[in-house]
Scaffold this active site. Sequence first.
Site, PDB file in Angstrom:
ATOM      1  N   ALA A  12      38.442 -14.305 -41.194  1.00 58.28           N
ATOM      2  CA  ALA A  12      37.538 -13.336 -41.837  1.00 58.28           C
ATOM      3  C   ALA A  12      37.238 -13.847 -43.241  1.00 58.28           C
ATOM      4  O   ALA A  12      37.984 -13.607 -44.187  1.00 58.28           O
ATOM      5  CB  ALA A  12      38.189 -11.958 -41.892  1.00 58.28           C
ATOM      6  N   ASP A  51      40.749 -16.365 -46.231  1.00 61.90           N
ATOM      7  CA  ASP A  51      40.859 -15.641 -44.969  1.00 61.90           C
ATOM      8  C   ASP A  51      41.333 -14.227 -45.290  1.00 61.90           C
ATOM      9  O   ASP A  51      42.498 -14.005 -45.618  1.00 61.90           O
ATOM     10  CB  ASP A  51      41.841 -16.349 -44.039  1.00 61.90           C
ATOM     11  N   HIS A  52      40.408 -13.267 -45.200  1.00 55.52           N
ATOM     12  CA  HIS A  52      40.696 -11.894 -45.618  1.00 55.52           C
ATOM     13  C   HIS A  52      41.707 -11.209 -44.696  1.00 55.52           C
ATOM     14  O   HIS A  52      42.230 -10.139 -45.029  1.00 55.52           O
ATOM     15  CB  HIS A  52      39.395 -11.086 -45.652  1.00 55.52           C
ATOM     16  N   ARG A  53      41.982 -11.791 -43.537  1.00 56.19           N
ATOM     17  CA  ARG A  53      43.019 -11.230 -42.675  1.00 56.19           C
ATOM     18  C   ARG A  53      44.387 -11.331 -43.337  1.00 56.19           C
ATOM     19  O   ARG A  53      45.290 -10.541 -43.064  1.00 56.19           O
ATOM     20  CB  ARG A  53      43.059 -11.963 -41.328  1.00 56.19           C
TER      21      ARG A  53
END
Length: 444
Positions: free
Chosen positions: A238, A414-416
């Site tokens: 993400a 990576d926003h996860r």
Amino acid sequence: MARFEFKLPDIGEGVMEGEIVAWHVKEGDQVGEDQVMVEVMTDKATVTIGAPKTGKIEELRAQVGAKVQVGDVLVVIHTGNGSRASGGHPSKMPAASAVGEIQESLPGTSYFAEKRATVETASGPQGSAEQEAHFEKQPLATPATRKLARDLGLDLRRVRPTGEGGRVTSDDVRSASSAGTLTAPITPTAPIGQAAAVSGNAMGRTAPAADVADKRIPFVGMRRRIAERMHESKSTAAHFTFVEECDATRMMQLRDKLKPQAQERGLELTYMPFILKAVCAALKKNPMLNSSLDVEKNELVLHGHCHLGIAAATDQGLVVPVVHNAESLSLFELAAEVSRLGKAARDNKLTVADLSGSTFTVTSLGKQAGLLAVPILNFPNVGILGVHRIKERPVVQNGQITIGQVMILSLSLDHRIVDGHVGAAFAYDVIAHLEEPALMFIDL
């Protein structure tokens, strides 16, 4: 007659499949034992496989670009001996299990290296008439012989072979070099009927090109692997990007002061070692950005060392050589390693180890870096820092407007795994070390 079914052998290191990137034989060719037949690209390396038997190529079972599994038949060779099995069908010999030499080089780059035809005319440097008359589109030679030809600047296709099975030997290359064989690749001219029509008219315009056909290039090897990795990154992680300015004035001043000392050691001191130093310091304070997600085990891996990938553009595509254990290297040691990896990338001599194990990535196009770009994650890394061109801009210092050297940094995450405030904290730690470079030598 006897038919030998050559199967893709077990290459080891857990590799279960490969991609055909180049055939050096065609159906109907006679081959000698160990003669180079095919190049197969895996995630680990490019494997050059030689013929296990002397015989005639009866059938190629996989085309360039095809993905094959270990145990799949690649080629059928008519060996010319043996007897028919009962029932009148050709007997099948056991499948080969040995592989050719594993080249520790960038997978697939030989296929997308710029292909230029030599001009077989009297123009240009020439050797003997016999040498100049020879041209082989796909010469047979061992990796060592090919490297020797590259080192001597020779076009291997123009070297007359004397080895068994039409193989070019190292002695052939040395003899051709001494004889002055045409060495410089020449850009091919357009075929007859496809040349651009250059005829002016009253308006001084150039007439449109006549009968220029579309050119199709197989999407295989290096470019295909890059596409797969990019697609995996964009479809899995993400992405979000944080952008901020950095005043690079003091970093530039320090670099200018240290350049004479670097030159005494034979080093060219660029800005990249300073950036890598700053990244290591920021990763130490923000370890979440030096991590990767193990999806199968559902675990987040916090890496103990900073293995920094440096995205580099080459003629074959984008590669990411890795500075291993960057946190333990001095500024000049980083400069030496960056220089070594850059030269290896340009010369297509990166090893498998050079390309493996990155935990965070830095990307820059140097003078072509532009104002701003949003980098794509080098999956499974959770962070990549885009470094852009330094430009003179107004900077406010102590309430006064001065001219500063401003560089924009774009950090994709990576926003996860990485929250926005964690990514911002990392970015500002990098900026703090670049704006006050003395901090690098305190923290590390």
